[in-house]
Design a protein around this motif. Structure first.
Motif, PDB file in Angstrom:
ATOM      1  N   ALA A 368     -24.448  88.999  42.683  1.00 16.97           N
ATOM      2  CA  ALA A 368     -24.939  89.072  44.065  1.00 16.97           C
ATOM      3  C   ALA A 368     -26.460  89.149  44.105  1.00 16.97           C
ATOM      4  CB  ALA A 368     -24.324  90.276  44.772  1.00 16.97           C
ATOM      5  N   ALA A 369     -27.018  90.012  43.278  1.00 14.41           N
ATOM      6  CA  ALA A 369     -28.476  90.170  43.259  1.00 14.41           C
ATOM      7  C   ALA A 369     -29.170  88.870  42.833  1.00 14.41           C
ATOM      8  CB  ALA A 369     -28.864  91.306  42.316  1.00 14.41           C
ATOM      9  N   ASP A 370     -28.639  88.225  41.813  1.00 10.52           N
ATOM     10  CA  ASP A 370     -29.207  86.942  41.365  1.00 10.52           C
ATOM     11  C   ASP A 370     -29.127  85.906  42.482  1.00 10.52           C
ATOM     12  OD1 ASP A 370     -29.817  87.919  38.849  1.00 10.52           O
ATOM     13  OD2 ASP A 370     -27.950  87.200  37.923  1.00 10.52           O
ATOM     14  N   SER A 371     -28.033  85.913  43.214  1.00  9.19           N
ATOM     15  CA  SER A 371     -27.846  84.957  44.311  1.00  9.19           C
ATOM     16  C   SER A 371     -28.860  85.199  45.422  1.00  9.19           C
ATOM     17  CB  SER A 371     -26.423  85.075  44.880  1.00  9.19           C
ATOM     18  OG  SER A 371     -25.461  84.745  43.910  1.00  9.19           O
ATOM     19  N   VAL A 372     -29.099  86.465  45.734  1.00  3.68           N
ATOM     20  CA  VAL A 372     -30.057  86.812  46.786  1.00  3.68           C
ATOM     21  C   VAL A 372     -31.465  86.390  46.373  1.00  3.68           C
ATOM     22  CG1 VAL A 372     -31.161  88.708  48.043  1.00  3.68           C
ATOM     23  CG2 VAL A 372     -28.672  88.702  47.709  1.00  3.68           C
ATOM     24  N   VAL A 373     -31.858  86.712  45.158  1.00  2.00           N
ATOM     25  CA  VAL A 373     -33.199  86.345  44.669  1.00  2.00           C
ATOM     26  C   VAL A 373     -33.388  84.830  44.728  1.00  2.00           C
ATOM     27  CG1 VAL A 373     -34.703  86.274  42.630  1.00  2.00           C
ATOM     28  CG2 VAL A 373     -33.476  88.388  43.211  1.00  2.00           C
ATOM     29  N   ALA A 374     -32.389  84.088  44.279  1.00  2.00           N
ATOM     30  CA  ALA A 374     -32.481  82.622  44.276  1.00  2.00           C
ATOM     31  C   ALA A 374     -32.558  82.065  45.693  1.00  2.00           C
ATOM     32  CB  ALA A 374     -31.280  82.033  43.535  1.00  2.00           C
ATOM     33  N   ALA A 375     -31.734  82.603  46.592  1.00  4.72           N
ATOM     34  CA  ALA A 375     -31.691  82.104  47.968  1.00  4.72           C
ATOM     35  C   ALA A 375     -32.990  82.407  48.711  1.00  4.72           C
ATOM     36  CB  ALA A 375     -30.502  82.720  48.701  1.00  4.72           C
ATOM     37  N   VAL A 376     -33.493  83.624  48.565  1.00  6.71           N
ATOM     38  CA  VAL A 376     -34.738  84.000  49.246  1.00  6.71           C
ATOM     39  C   VAL A 376     -35.904  83.156  48.715  1.00  6.71           C
ATOM     40  CG1 VAL A 376     -36.441  85.851  49.537  1.00  6.71           C
ATOM     41  CG2 VAL A 376     -33.998  86.345  49.790  1.00  6.71           C
ATOM     42  N   THR A 377     -35.965  82.977  47.414  1.00  5.40           N
ATOM     43  CA  THR A 377     -37.030  82.171  46.803  1.00  5.40           C
ATOM     44  C   THR A 377     -36.986  80.740  47.322  1.00  5.40           C
ATOM     45  OG1 THR A 377     -36.952  83.532  44.792  1.00  5.40           O
ATOM     46  CG2 THR A 377     -37.981  81.358  44.612  1.00  5.40           C
ATOM     47  N   LYS A 378     -35.788  80.180  47.422  1.00  5.12           N
ATOM     48  CA  LYS A 378     -35.631  78.796  47.905  1.00  5.12           C
ATOM     49  C   LYS A 378     -36.027  78.679  49.374  1.00  5.12           C
ATOM     50  CE  LYS A 378     -32.340  74.969  48.081  1.00  5.12           C
ATOM     51  NZ  LYS A 378     -30.975  74.505  47.710  1.00  5.12           N
ATOM     52  N   LEU A 379     -35.576  79.625  50.201  1.00  3.12           N
ATOM     53  CA  LEU A 379     -35.887  79.568  51.629  1.00  3.12           C
ATOM     54  C   LEU A 379     -37.386  79.732  51.873  1.00  3.12           C
ATOM     55  CD1 LEU A 379     -32.923  81.621  53.155  1.00  3.12           C
ATOM     56  CD2 LEU A 379     -33.400  79.189  53.507  1.00  3.12           C
ATOM     57  N   ARG A 380     -38.033  80.571  51.100  1.00  3.92           N
ATOM     58  CA  ARG A 380     -39.482  80.747  51.255  1.00  3.92           C
ATOM     59  C   ARG A 380     -40.236  79.484  50.833  1.00  3.92           C
ATOM     60  NH1 ARG A 380     -40.154  87.005  49.019  1.00  3.92           N
ATOM     61  NH2 ARG A 380     -39.709  88.025  51.020  1.00  3.92           N
ATOM     62  N   ALA A 381     -39.727  78.843  49.793  1.00  2.00           N
ATOM     63  CA  ALA A 381     -40.358  77.593  49.344  1.00  2.00           C
ATOM     64  C   ALA A 381     -40.229  76.519  50.417  1.00  2.00           C
ATOM     65  CB  ALA A 381     -39.721  77.135  48.036  1.00  2.00           C
ATOM     66  N   LEU A 382     -39.071  76.431  51.024  1.00  4.76           N
ATOM     67  CA  LEU A 382     -38.852  75.461  52.102  1.00  4.76           C
ATOM     68  C   LEU A 382     -39.737  75.771  53.295  1.00  4.76           C
ATOM     69  CD1 LEU A 382     -34.931  75.183  51.993  1.00  4.76           C
ATOM     70  CD2 LEU A 382     -36.579  73.418  51.334  1.00  4.76           C
TER      71      LEU A 382
END
Length: 390
Positions: A368-382
């Motif tokens: 879950a934590a890995d998923s959150v980090v990846a998702a937040v990083t991707k959304l911020r990049a977008l």
């Protein structure tokens, strides 16, 4: 792939031991009778089961079993406690103290009473959702009849100083009601030591069935309540209606299981939250809204700056998480709890609640934590690509 469930503050699955116990009270071959039927053994056995469950609930909060009134859940219990006291003590006063971040079952009930001529003071919490006994003291008026505050905030996990507030209420001869839906069975609650006069609970927050709960009503000195539901005078006249034996038995069994787990359950969710936060805190520009030193560790609320919460939830398709209370999930408005602790609308929209339970595993928390980090990083990049930035 099945979602990882991290929304235990919303509801919990029913424990298998609870299901097994409930099934004994449904079919003709078992104990299906009406607990109010006192002329035959079908009713006697059902009443015996209800009485046993009443004792099991009482034991978990250090109460007398005669002080337990079964209801349909914490929402009804909150309504019975607040409206019941308001009507029964109207000749003494019409002032109630609560907070601006209580559950809607308390907020809306108090708002209703305001239309009936009562005055309500809504205490404002600090940035972590904390309410102090000093705030309560400063708000007491000569006509104050009730203080109604929760044990654990359902969105933040913040714990209130119940013992301090209870002592203050006792000293000033004011009734103290606690909405313990999120805290019951998870943190230590002693209604005697904490001077609590009324306490609301719900079965589905502690691995019991939905649709059943209880209200603790102090007997000595006796708390007067005007009932909401009239009929056959069940539950000592506080709540008429045929008792749902199987659900009540389920609540009782859930209490037994929580009693057995005790500290081991608390340590389990405490460990899970620590693991989760250690990974999440690697992200820049986040705010943990939960006061980690003074909260129930099964809940953590986090603001991810520069990220839309709905987009984040959509991207976390492998996780079952919440943007706030399940009771407000149909609303597109930001959480009123987060707004009341000082977050902007944008920040509130960028916040998620993660809640852990007895079936959550360490492996699931890592994923879950890995998923959150990846998702937040991707959304911020977008977001940066669109020129919006964090």
């Amino acid at each position: 792939m099945k979602q990882i469930y991290l929304d235990y503050a919303s509801t919990t699955p029913v424990a298998q031991e609870v299901i097994d116990e409930m099934l004994k009270y449904l079919s003709f071959e078992n104990i299906f009778g009406n607990p109010a039927s006192n002329t035959h053994e079908y009713g006697w056995y059902a009443k015996e089961a209800v009485d046993k469950a009443r004792q099991q609930v009482a034991l978990l909060i250090c109460a007398d079993s005669r002080e337990i009134v079964f209801t349909s859940g914490a929402t009804e219990s909150d309504n019975l406690a607040i409206k019941g006291v308001a009507d029964a003590y109207a000749n003494k006063g019409k002032h109630i103290i609560t907070s601006s971040i209580e559950h809607k079952a308390v907020i809306d009930t108090c708002a209703y009473l305001e239309t009936k001529g009562y005055t309500v003071s809504y205490l404002v919490p600090d940035q972590k959702g904390q309410i102090t006994a000093e705030q309560v003291m400063q708000t007491i008026q000569p006509d104050t009849i009730l203080v109604s505050l929760m044990a654990v905030n359902n969105e933040l996990g913040t714990c209130y100083p119940l013992a301090e507030i209870g002592a203050l209420c006792k000293e000033n001869k004011i009734l103290f009601h606690v909405d313990a839906a999120q805290g019951f069975g998870k943190i230590d609650v002693d209604v005697r030591a904490m001077n609590i006069d009324l306490l609301s609970i719900s079965a589905h927050k502690i691995y019991g069935p939905k649709g059943v709960g209880a209200l603790y009503v102090r007997r000595k000195p006796k708390v007067k309540l005007t009932p909401l539901i009239h009929g056959g005078g069940h539950e000592n006249g506080y709540r008429s209606g045929t008792l749902a034996t199987h659900q009540i038995v389920g609540l009782g069994q859930a209490c037994v299981l929580m009693q057995k787990k005790g500290n081991s359950f608390y340590r389990h969710v405490e460990n899970l939250r620590a693991i989760f936060l250690k990974k999440i805190e690697a992200l820049p520009n986040i705010t943990i809204n939960t006061p980690l030193a003074n909260s129930y560790p099964g809940i953590v609320n986090i603001t991810f700056e520069g990220v839309d919460g709905e987009a984040l939830v959509a991207m976390l398709h492998n996780l079952a998480v919440s943007m706030g209370s399940a009771c407000n999930s149909a609303s597109i408005e930001p959480s009123f709890v987060l707004l009341n602790i000082g977050l902007s609308q944008q920040q509130a929209h960028a916040s998620l609640r993660f809640s852990f339970g007895q079936y959550t595993t360490v492996r699931e928390v890592h994923i879950a934590a890995d998923s959150v980090v990846a998702a937040v990083t991707k959304l911020r990049a977008l977001s940066e690509q669109c020129g919006m930035g964090v």
